[in-house]
Scaffold this motif. Structure first.
Motif, PDB file in Angstrom:
ATOM      1  N   CYS A 189      -2.020 -52.759   4.768  1.00 39.39           N
ATOM      2  CA  CYS A 189      -1.432 -51.799   3.523  1.00 39.39           C
ATOM      3  C   CYS A 189      -2.054 -52.038   2.306  1.00 39.39           C
ATOM      4  CB  CYS A 189       0.175 -51.983   3.560  1.00 39.39           C
ATOM      5  SG  CYS A 189       0.994 -51.104   2.200  1.00 39.39           S
ATOM      6  N   TYR A 191      -0.972 -51.847  -0.673  1.00 40.66           N
ATOM      7  CA  TYR A 191      -0.278 -52.356  -1.807  1.00 40.66           C
ATOM      8  C   TYR A 191      -0.077 -53.696  -1.664  1.00 40.66           C
ATOM      9  CZ  TYR A 191       0.224 -47.434  -2.400  1.00 40.66           C
ATOM     10  OH  TYR A 191      -0.019 -46.001  -2.533  1.00 40.66           O
ATOM     11  N   CYS A 193       3.292 -55.570  -2.467  1.00 39.80           N
ATOM     12  CA  CYS A 193       4.683 -55.739  -3.037  1.00 39.80           C
ATOM     13  C   CYS A 193       4.943 -57.309  -2.803  1.00 39.80           C
ATOM     14  CB  CYS A 193       5.787 -55.123  -1.845  1.00 39.80           C
ATOM     15  SG  CYS A 193       5.455 -53.236  -2.013  1.00 39.80           S
ATOM     16  N   CYS A 196       6.253 -59.082   0.476  1.00 37.61           N
ATOM     17  CA  CYS A 196       5.831 -58.712   1.861  1.00 37.61           C
ATOM     18  C   CYS A 196       4.546 -59.289   2.222  1.00 37.61           C
ATOM     19  CB  CYS A 196       5.493 -57.024   1.859  1.00 37.61           C
ATOM     20  SG  CYS A 196       4.619 -56.294   3.169  1.00 37.61           S
ATOM     21  N   THR A 269       5.266 -45.126   2.300  1.00 33.97           N
ATOM     22  CA  THR A 269       5.740 -45.676   0.908  1.00 33.97           C
ATOM     23  C   THR A 269       6.379 -44.214   0.421  1.00 33.97           C
ATOM     24  OG1 THR A 269       3.489 -45.427   0.541  1.00 33.97           O
ATOM     25  CG2 THR A 269       4.390 -47.598   0.392  1.00 33.97           C
TER      26      THR A 269
HETATM   27  S1  SF4 Z   1       6.234 -53.419   1.499  1.00 33.82           S
HETATM   28 FE1  SF4 Z   1       4.739 -52.982   0.157  1.00 33.82          FE
HETATM   29  S2  SF4 Z   1       2.942 -54.136   0.848  1.00 33.82           S
HETATM   30 FE2  SF4 Z   1       4.550 -54.293   2.553  1.00 33.82          FE
HETATM   31  S3  SF4 Z   1       4.066 -52.620   3.834  1.00 33.82           S
HETATM   32 FE3  SF4 Z   1       5.253 -51.629   2.291  1.00 33.82          FE
HETATM   33  S4  SF4 Z   1       4.318 -50.895   0.705  1.00 33.82           S
HETATM   34 FE4  SF4 Z   1       2.767 -52.361   1.944  1.00 33.82          FE
END
Ligand code: SF4
Length: 528
Positions: A189, A191, A193, A196, A269
Motif C-alpha cells: 500500500c 500510504y 498510516c 499500520c 481507501t
Molecule cells: S491502513 Fe493505511 S497504510 Fe494500511 S493498508 Fe490501509 S491505507 Fe494502507
C-alpha cells in the motif's frame, strides 16, 4: 513457479491455526448456514502448498474446521504453519503438538515476518514473502526433514514476482465450508498510516498478479465449489489505481461468461470515492461490499494518524458515493487514539447513525511492531507488555474509560432494532443501485434453492423462534417476505445475527477489545 531439481519426496502437513473469536470472523453466522465452519481460505498457506515440489504429498488442515490429529502428525515428515498475530497462541500450540511427534515445524506469514521473537520454539522461521527463503526451506527439508539442532531463520531477500505465483492450492481446502472465498491481486500500500504494518511488511509500491492469473484463480475457486462472495484480500484494492482499472474489464468479462454466480468485495481507501470510473467498473464487475478503514470520523485524529487521504472527500459524501454505486460500506473504527476525548464514543454513535453503515469493526488501538506508531510509543515509553490487557498502548485517557467506551459503543451500535434499521436503509437505498444481473442457471438450480431453503429454515427457527430479539427480527423479515426480498433477508440476517451476538459478548466483557489483543479468551486454542 515451483522450485525444480528436488528429487527426494517429503510429506508436508500444512496447518492453519484457529482464530480467536472476533468481530470479523462471523462464527455466530455459521449455524444459520448449510455447513460453513470457517471464515476464508488462508491465501498464504495455500500458496505455499501450491509452491511445494509437485511430487510432494501435501495435507492441508484448517483448524477452524477440524484439528490436526495424531494420525496427521504421524503421516507427516514436516509441518508448515502460517498466521497473523491474533493466532500467535494457536500457532505456538501447533508447534508444541508437532514437536510431540518429533517433527520439524516451519512458520511463515505476517506475524513471524513482523515479530520473529514471538516464535522461539519453531525449527524454521520463514521471514518475508514467497521467494529465496522459501526455496531454501524446501531445499533443506528435501535434504533432511528432521529437526535442526537450533532454530534456523530464513529471510526472503529476493521475492518471487507475483506474476509467477502459482494458483493457491484451493483444491486442498474444503472450499464450501468457508463463509467467503478469498483471492489476492496485489500486495502493499502506498500510504503510511501510523498504526499500520502493511507498508513495512509488503512495501509501498504495490506488486501485482496479472488479470489472467486472477480469472484462472476464480475458475479454480468455482471448480472447488465456491458459492456466494469472494473477497479481494489486497491491502488496498486501489493501491495502484491503474492496475485496478486494468483488472476490472477482465472481471466483468469473467462475470458475463460465468453468469454472475459470485459477488465481489474488497478493501480500499475511502478516496476511491474520487474515482467514479473505478467505481463504475466495480459495479459492472458486481462488487457489492467495500471495506474502508475510516478509523474515526474526527478530522484531527485522521491527520494525527497520517490518514489524510480519508479526507480528500468529506467522509459522509464519500460513503454516499460508494452507496450510489450499489456498494455497502463496511468500516474499520479505532478507539483509544491520542486525540480521543471523553465524548468520542458519543460522536462515534452519531456517526454510525448518520452514515447508516451496518457493519463497523470497532477495535481498540494496538501498536503493532514495525509501525511508526510502535516507534513513537516506544520513544514516549507508552508501550505496555501485559497479556491481561486489551491493548499494549498506554492511552492518554484512563484505560478503564477507553474499554468502557468500547463496550458501550458495541452495546449500543448493535442493538437489534438499530442494526436492522441500518440494513433496512441499505436495502432501500444502496442495494437497488447494484447491477441486476440476469438469473444464471446456477442460481436457479435445485442445489442453490435447497441451500436458500436450508438457510431460511435455520434463520426462522434459530433467530425467529429461539432468539430474544425475535420481535425486531420479524418486523424486518416480514417486510422482506412481503417484497420478495429473500436474498436480502438471508444475507442481512447472517451478518446481523453475528454482530448482535458478538456485540453482546463484547459489552458483557467476554471478548477482547482489540483484534490483536493477546489476552487469551477461552476456547481459542484447539483442545486436543
Ligand atoms: S491502513 Fe493505511 S497504510 Fe494500511 S493498508 Fe490501509 S491505507 Fe494502507
Amino acid at each position: 513457479m515451483r522450485i525444480e531439481g528436488i528429487e527426494n519426496v517429503r510429506r508436508i502437513l500444512c496447518v492453519f491455526p484457529r482464530y480467536t473469536s472476533s468481530f470479523g470472523t462471523f462464527e455466530y453466522a455459521y449455524p444459520l448456514t448449510d455447513g460453513v465452519q470457517a471464515f476464508m481460505p488462508p491465501q498464504g498457506l495455500l500458496l505455499i502448498a501450491a509452491y511445494l515440489p509437485e511430487h510432494w504429498p501435501v495435507r492441508f488442515i484448517d483448524e477452524n474446521i477440524r484439528a490436526a490429529t495424531a494420525e496427521d502428525f504421524e503421516w507427516a515428515e514436516a509441518v508448515l504453519v502460517s498466521g497473523m498475530h491474533i493466532q500467535r497462541q494457536q500457532m505456538n500450540d501447533i508447534c508444541r503438538r508437532a514437536h510431540a511427534h518429533d517433527l520439524a515445524v516451519a512458520i511463515g506469514g505476517p506475524s513471524v515476518s513482523a515479530c520473529p521473537d514471538y516464535y522461539p520454539s519453531f525449527d524454521y522461521l520463514h521471514v518475508g514473502e514467497l521467494g529465496d527463503a522459501t526455496d531454501e526451506l524446501i531445499a533443506r527439508l528435501a535434504r533432511d526433514p528432521s529437526r535442526p539442532e537450533r532454530q534456523i531463520v530464513l529471510k526472503t531477500a529476493d521475492r518471487l514476482d507475483m506474476t509467477r505465483f502459482p494458483i493457491p492450492a484451493y483444491e486442498l481446502a474444503e472450499i464450501p465450508r468457508y463463509f467467503l472465498g478469498s483471492i489476492q491481486y496485489s500486495s502493499g500500500c502506498p500510504y503510511q498510516c501510523e498504526f499500520c504494518d502493511i507498508p513495512g511488511l509488503y512495501g509501498r509500491n504495490p506488486r501485482l498478479k496479472s488479470p489472467q492469473q486472477i480469472t484462472a484463480e476464480l475458475d479454480k475457486l468455482l471448480e472447488c465449489g465456491i458459492m456466494g462472495s469472494v473477497y479481494f484480500v489486497d491491502d488496498n484494492f486501489i493501491g495502484n489505481r491503474k492496475a485496478a482499472l486494468d483488472l476490472l474489464p477482465h472481471l466483468i468479462e469473467w462475470q458475463k461468461k460465468t453468469g454472475y454466480v459470485l459477488r465481489f468485495s474488497c478493501e480500499a481507501t475511502l478516496n476511491i470515492a474520487k474515482r467514479p470510473e473505478i467505481l463504475a467498473g466495480m459495479r459492472e464487475a458486481y462488487f457489492c461490499t467495500i471495506f474502508c478503514g475510516i478509523e474515526t470520523p474526527d478530522p484531527v485524529a485522521l491527520k494525527a494518524m497520517h490518514k489524510d487521504h480519508n479526507m480528500m472527500v468529506p467522509i459522509m459524501e464519500a460513503i454516499e458515493t460508494l452507496n450510489s454505486f450499489g456498494m455497502e460500506v463496511v468500516s474499520g473504527i479505532i478507539l483509544g487514539l491520542d486525540t480521543d476525548k471523553p465524548e468520542t464514543g458519543q460522536h462515534l454513535l452519531e456517526f454510525i447513525e448518520a452514515s447508516q453503515i451496518p457493519l463497523l469493526t470497532i477495535n481498540l488501538l494496538q501498536a503493532l511492531p514495525q509501525t511508526p506508531l510502535w516507534d513513537r510509543l516506544k520513544r514516549e515509553n507508552r508501550l505496555i507488555e501485559d497479556e491481561g490487557r486489551d491493548s499494549n498502548v498506554d492511552f492518554r485517557l484512563p484505560y478503564e474509560d477507553v474499554v468502557t467506551t468500547w463496550r458501550a459503543c458495541m452495546g449500543s451500535a448493535y442493538q437489534p432494532a438499530k442494526l436492522l434499521e441500518r440494513y433496512e436503509y441499505q436495502i432501500r437505498h444502496t442495494y437497488p443501485k447494484r447491477l441486476q444481473p440476469p438469473r444464471s442457471p446456477q442460481q436457479t438450480s435445485w442445489k442453490n434453492i435447497k441451500l436458500g431453503l436450508t438457510m431460511l429454515r435455520n434463520i426462522f427457527w434459530k433467530v425467529g423462534v429461539l432468539c430474544d430479539y425475535k420481535i425486531e427480527f420479524w418486523k424486518f423479515a416480514l417486510r422482506r417476505l412481503a417484497r420478495g426480498e429473500i436474498e436480502y433477508l438471508i444475507s442481512s440476517i447472517l451478518v446481523a445475527h453475528h454482530l448482535i451476538m458478538f456485540a453482546r459478548d463484547a459489552s458483557g466483557g467476554h471478548t477482547n477489545a482489540s483484534y490483536y489483543s493477546l489476552k487469551l479468551q477461552e476456547a481459542s486454542v484447539p483442545a486436543e
